[in-house]
Design a protein around this motif. Sequence first.
Motif, short mmCIF file in Angstrom:
data_model
loop_
_atom_site.label_atom_id
_atom_site.label_comp_id
_atom_site.label_asym_id
_atom_site.label_seq_id
_atom_site.Cartn_x
_atom_site.Cartn_y
_atom_site.Cartn_z
N ARG A 35 26.14 42.48 43.27
CA ARG A 35 27.14 43.50 42.91
C ARG A 35 28.29 43.55 43.92
N LYS A 39 32.21 42.85 43.10
CA LYS A 39 33.26 43.84 43.37
C LYS A 39 34.35 43.25 44.27
N ARG A 40 33.95 42.48 45.26
CA ARG A 40 34.93 41.85 46.16
C ARG A 40 35.83 40.87 45.41
N LYS A 43 35.79 42.22 40.04
CA LYS A 43 35.14 42.47 38.74
C LYS A 43 34.99 43.98 38.54
N ASP A 44 35.29 44.45 37.33
CA ASP A 44 35.20 45.88 37.04
C ASP A 44 33.75 46.28 36.75
N SER A 45 33.52 47.58 36.70
CA SER A 45 32.17 48.13 36.50
C SER A 45 31.57 47.67 35.17
N ILE A 48 30.34 44.08 35.53
CA ILE A 48 29.14 44.08 36.36
C ILE A 48 27.94 44.58 35.56
#
Length: 101
Positions: A35, A39-40, A43-45, A48
């Motif tokens: 995750r 995120k780094r 990628k959006d929630s 993910i």
Amino acid sequence: IGSLCMIGGGAEVRKDVPPFSLVGGGDAKFSGINRIGLKRRGKDSETIQTIKSVYFTLYNSGLNVSDAVRMIAGSPDAALAEVQEILTFISLSKRGIIGPA
């Protein structure tokens, strides 16, 4: 080893590690998705969560890998580039993929 994987020190990796995976244990096993790495990379929630859902189907649905791949490929999630990356990786694996923790 797929993209954005994180493998714990001392893990013996005998099979292929799919993209976006966290791997741990002496005999390397899937323990979740990377995750933080996702995120780094921006990628959006929703992306993910979709990746997490794909791996849930692959490792926790009770289906064998071939049946799980068919189910994922037939779902709306298959349109996502990251899901295609996972499916392609599995289809090209010669040693099979690591199992669940």
